[in-house]
Write an enzyme that holds these catalytic residues in place. Structure first.
Site, mmCIF file in Angstrom:
data_model
loop_
_atom_site.group_PDB
_atom_site.id
_atom_site.type_symbol
_atom_site.label_atom_id
_atom_site.label_comp_id
_atom_site.label_asym_id
_atom_site.label_seq_id
_atom_site.Cartn_x
_atom_site.Cartn_y
_atom_site.Cartn_z
ATOM 1 N N ASP A 102 -33.007 32.016 -100.654
ATOM 2 C CA ASP A 102 -34.016 32.484 -99.895
ATOM 3 C C ASP A 102 -34.406 34.058 -99.915
ATOM 4 O O ASP A 102 -33.447 34.871 -99.801
ATOM 5 C CB ASP A 102 -33.939 32.101 -97.987
ATOM 6 C CG ASP A 102 -34.980 32.220 -97.235
ATOM 7 O OD1 ASP A 102 -36.254 33.192 -97.637
ATOM 8 O OD2 ASP A 102 -35.471 31.735 -96.443
ATOM 9 N N HIS A 104 -37.006 36.034 -98.339
ATOM 10 C CA HIS A 104 -37.701 36.591 -97.133
ATOM 11 C C HIS A 104 -36.859 37.522 -96.587
ATOM 12 O O HIS A 104 -35.961 37.379 -96.110
ATOM 13 C CB HIS A 104 -38.158 35.640 -96.539
ATOM 14 C CG HIS A 104 -39.192 34.824 -97.170
ATOM 15 N ND1 HIS A 104 -38.683 33.583 -97.716
ATOM 16 C CD2 HIS A 104 -40.587 34.866 -97.175
ATOM 17 C CE1 HIS A 104 -39.807 32.754 -98.138
ATOM 18 N NE2 HIS A 104 -41.045 33.600 -98.050
ATOM 19 N N SER A 155 -33.950 26.555 -95.653
ATOM 20 C CA SER A 155 -32.790 27.459 -95.327
ATOM 21 C C SER A 155 -32.079 27.035 -93.926
ATOM 22 O O SER A 155 -30.879 27.628 -93.598
ATOM 23 C CB SER A 155 -33.480 29.018 -95.112
ATOM 24 O OG SER A 155 -33.962 29.470 -96.253
HETATM 25 CO CO1 B1M Z 1 -43.035 33.034 -98.116
HETATM 26 N N1 B1M Z 1 -43.142 31.383 -97.338
HETATM 27 N N2 B1M Z 1 -42.677 32.143 -99.907
HETATM 28 N N3 B1M Z 1 -43.242 34.751 -99.224
HETATM 29 N N4 B1M Z 1 -43.795 33.670 -96.814
HETATM 30 C C1 B1M Z 1 -43.424 31.621 -95.850
HETATM 31 C C2 B1M Z 1 -42.076 31.742 -95.031
HETATM 32 C C3 B1M Z 1 -43.962 30.282 -95.637
HETATM 33 C C4 B1M Z 1 -43.800 29.913 -94.005
HETATM 34 C C5 B1M Z 1 -45.570 30.580 -95.777
HETATM 35 C C6 B1M Z 1 -46.504 29.536 -95.567
HETATM 36 O O1 B1M Z 1 -46.524 28.428 -96.410
HETATM 37 N N5 B1M Z 1 -47.316 29.312 -94.698
HETATM 38 C C7 B1M Z 1 -43.618 29.140 -96.652
HETATM 39 C C8 B1M Z 1 -42.309 28.504 -96.081
HETATM 40 C C9 B1M Z 1 -42.628 27.024 -95.773
HETATM 41 C C10 B1M Z 1 -41.469 26.156 -95.763
HETATM 42 O O2 B1M Z 1 -40.358 26.447 -96.027
HETATM 43 N N6 B1M Z 1 -41.889 24.871 -95.259
HETATM 44 C C11 B1M Z 1 -43.334 30.196 -97.698
HETATM 45 C C12 B1M Z 1 -43.101 29.722 -99.233
HETATM 46 C C13 B1M Z 1 -43.469 28.220 -99.412
HETATM 47 C C14 B1M Z 1 -42.635 30.721 -100.151
HETATM 48 C C15 B1M Z 1 -42.339 30.470 -101.525
HETATM 49 C C16 B1M Z 1 -41.645 28.901 -101.553
HETATM 50 C C17 B1M Z 1 -43.590 30.172 -102.367
HETATM 51 C C18 B1M Z 1 -43.711 29.675 -103.677
HETATM 52 O O3 B1M Z 1 -42.986 30.231 -104.449
HETATM 53 N N7 B1M Z 1 -44.216 28.946 -104.072
HETATM 54 C C19 B1M Z 1 -41.428 31.536 -101.983
HETATM 55 C C20 B1M Z 1 -39.987 31.118 -101.635
HETATM 56 C C21 B1M Z 1 -39.204 32.068 -102.561
HETATM 57 C C22 B1M Z 1 -37.803 31.680 -102.140
HETATM 58 O O4 B1M Z 1 -37.294 32.418 -100.896
HETATM 59 N N8 B1M Z 1 -36.769 31.282 -102.719
HETATM 60 C C23 B1M Z 1 -42.036 32.638 -101.190
HETATM 61 C C24 B1M Z 1 -42.231 33.945 -101.268
HETATM 62 C C25 B1M Z 1 -42.858 34.800 -100.520
HETATM 63 C C26 B1M Z 1 -42.896 36.511 -100.848
HETATM 64 C C27 B1M Z 1 -41.802 36.905 -101.850
HETATM 65 C C28 B1M Z 1 -44.418 36.406 -101.644
HETATM 66 C C29 B1M Z 1 -43.107 37.183 -99.569
HETATM 67 C C30 B1M Z 1 -41.777 37.762 -99.031
HETATM 68 C C31 B1M Z 1 -41.376 38.967 -99.445
HETATM 69 C C32 B1M Z 1 -40.306 39.650 -98.692
HETATM 70 O O5 B1M Z 1 -39.787 39.229 -97.892
HETATM 71 N N9 B1M Z 1 -39.578 40.585 -99.317
HETATM 72 C C33 B1M Z 1 -43.471 36.000 -98.816
HETATM 73 C C34 B1M Z 1 -43.933 36.164 -97.439
HETATM 74 C C35 B1M Z 1 -44.483 37.567 -96.901
HETATM 75 C C36 B1M Z 1 -44.113 34.993 -96.391
HETATM 76 C C37 B1M Z 1 -44.828 34.996 -95.150
HETATM 77 C C38 B1M Z 1 -46.425 35.120 -95.405
HETATM 78 C C39 B1M Z 1 -44.511 36.200 -94.037
HETATM 79 C C40 B1M Z 1 -42.971 36.458 -93.733
HETATM 80 C C41 B1M Z 1 -42.721 37.608 -93.187
HETATM 81 O O6 B1M Z 1 -42.304 38.390 -93.691
HETATM 82 N N10 B1M Z 1 -43.098 37.680 -91.884
HETATM 83 C C42 B1M Z 1 -44.330 33.570 -94.425
HETATM 84 C C43 B1M Z 1 -45.327 33.143 -93.443
HETATM 85 C C44 B1M Z 1 -44.550 32.873 -92.027
HETATM 86 O O7 B1M Z 1 -43.589 33.401 -91.780
HETATM 87 N N11 B1M Z 1 -45.461 32.224 -91.158
HETATM 88 C C45 B1M Z 1 -43.993 33.028 -95.625
HETATM 89 C C46 B1M Z 1 -42.926 38.794 -90.995
HETATM 90 C C47 B1M Z 1 -41.472 38.773 -90.493
HETATM 91 C C48 B1M Z 1 -41.015 40.161 -89.722
HETATM 92 O O8 B1M Z 1 -40.972 37.585 -89.908
HETATM 93 O O9 B1M Z 1 -39.180 37.101 -91.205
HETATM 94 O O10 B1M Z 1 -39.986 35.581 -89.352
HETATM 95 P P1 B1M Z 1 -39.785 36.894 -89.854
HETATM 96 O O11 B1M Z 1 -38.506 37.751 -88.811
HETATM 97 C C49 B1M Z 1 -38.898 37.646 -87.384
HETATM 98 C C50 B1M Z 1 -38.223 36.520 -86.920
HETATM 99 O O12 B1M Z 1 -38.204 35.242 -87.218
HETATM 100 C C51 B1M Z 1 -36.943 37.065 -86.470
HETATM 101 O O13 B1M Z 1 -37.317 38.538 -86.306
HETATM 102 C C52 B1M Z 1 -38.421 38.961 -86.931
HETATM 103 C C53 B1M Z 1 -39.103 39.717 -86.220
HETATM 104 O O14 B1M Z 1 -38.751 40.361 -85.027
HETATM 105 N N12 B1M Z 1 -35.671 37.174 -87.402
HETATM 106 C C54 B1M Z 1 -34.575 37.128 -86.965
HETATM 107 C C55 B1M Z 1 -35.886 36.993 -88.613
HETATM 108 N N13 B1M Z 1 -34.539 36.879 -89.139
HETATM 109 C C56 B1M Z 1 -33.481 37.206 -88.140
HETATM 110 C C57 B1M Z 1 -32.304 37.210 -88.065
HETATM 111 C C58 B1M Z 1 -31.795 37.457 -86.717
HETATM 112 C C59 B1M Z 1 -32.664 37.576 -85.752
HETATM 113 C C60 B1M Z 1 -33.970 37.422 -85.717
HETATM 114 O O15 B1M Z 1 -30.382 37.636 -86.650
HETATM 115 C C61 B1M Z 1 -29.512 37.573 -87.685
#
Ligand code: B1M
Length: 219
Positions: A102, A104, A155
């Protein structure tokens, strides 16, 4: 557009040019750095996720949005409030990683900032980390907690495997585990994962819940 909406738009459009000016304007208007992140930047990222999920946005544009998000967080970080004494003595150490497979890391890095600003020592070992690397870092830094982040549905399975590996190595009692990331649900962690793990495992819906959970986990 008001500056908050402009910032949200910048994340959606991946528009980096002029970001500094907008961040400065938002700060000058009296909005707190963390509120800018939580309301406007995360608001924009939510839209990006929806557009990507529904096929209306292609991956390279998501990447651009992520870059602008990271740049904005970096500009705002120095303006974030730090808890008193946060720099003097550590409340505890957490090893933080995005799980194997992963990439992200925006959420993980926000958790890093919030915990660091509130007095914890964070050993952020990056993305795509196998559990063996987390264990190694936790041993090396004498960590109190291991924190795993992951956004992909797969993940959540990796996290389950990681807990099983900790248990099979007899390390389940050594470090409590904090889990976060958009693909997890509270029920999955608290019922399915915690039910099968002899040690302590907790779910944090966001960085602030992660912060609140640290105190009992470190104690
Ligand atoms: Co990706 N991606 N992505 N992506 N991406 C998602 C996660 C997805 C939901 C988008 C969608 O389809 N709507 C989807 C996953 C679907 C699934 O698994 N069923 C997805 C996909 C499919 C993919 C790829 C597979 C796409 C592809 O290649 N075809 C690929 C995966 C690559 C891989 O990981 N092997 C991919 C790639 C990418 C980018 C590289 C383009 C980019 C990431 C850049 C980076 O992080 N450096 C990206 C992005 C930006 C997203 C979305 C749009 C935004 C994620 C984000 O940064 N959110 C995302 C859509 C979504 O999440 N709805 C998506 C903002 C961030 C602050 O939130 O990380 O949730 P989040 O963190 C929150 C809480 O969750 C929590 O605190 C934070 C805020 O307070 N939290 C914790 C997180 N970790 C924590 C740990 C803790 C405590 C709290 O304690 C240890």
């Amino acid at each position: 557009l008001p500056v908050g909406e402009r910032l949200e738009r910048r994340i959606i459009d991946g528009a980096r040019k002029g970001l500094e000016e907008d961040v400065d304007e938002a700060l000058a208007s009296g909005t707190k750095a963390l509120d800018i992140v939580n309301t406007h930047l995360l608001g924009g990222m939510k839209v990006v996720g929806e557009l990507f999920g529904s096929g209306q946005m292609q991956l390279p544009f998501v990447l651009q949005s992520a870059e602008v998000m990271k740049a904005a967080v970096a500009l705002l970080e120095p303006h974030m409030e730090k808890a008193e004494g946060a720099e003097e003595r550590s409340k505890g150490t957490v090893v933080l990683a995005t799980v194997r497979g992963d990439v992200h890391d925006i959420g993980k890095n926000l958790v890093d900032i919030i915990l660091t600003n509130n007095g914890y020592t964070v050993v952020n070992i990056g993305i795509k980390q196998p559990v063996s690397a987390m264990i190694e870092a936790a041993e090396q830094h004498d960590a109190d907690v291991i924190g795993m982040s992951g956004l992909l549905v797969k993940s959540t399975v990796v996290m389950k495997d990681n807990l099983a590996e900790l248990a099979s190595r007899g390390l389940d009692g050594r470090w409590p585990v904090l889990l976060g990331g958009a693909a997890l649900t509270r029920t999955y962690v608290e019922d399915d994962l915690a039910g099968a793990f002899p040690g302590t495992v907790r779910y944090a819906k966001d960085a602030f819940e992660g912060l609140r959970l640290m105190e009992p986990l470190v104690a």
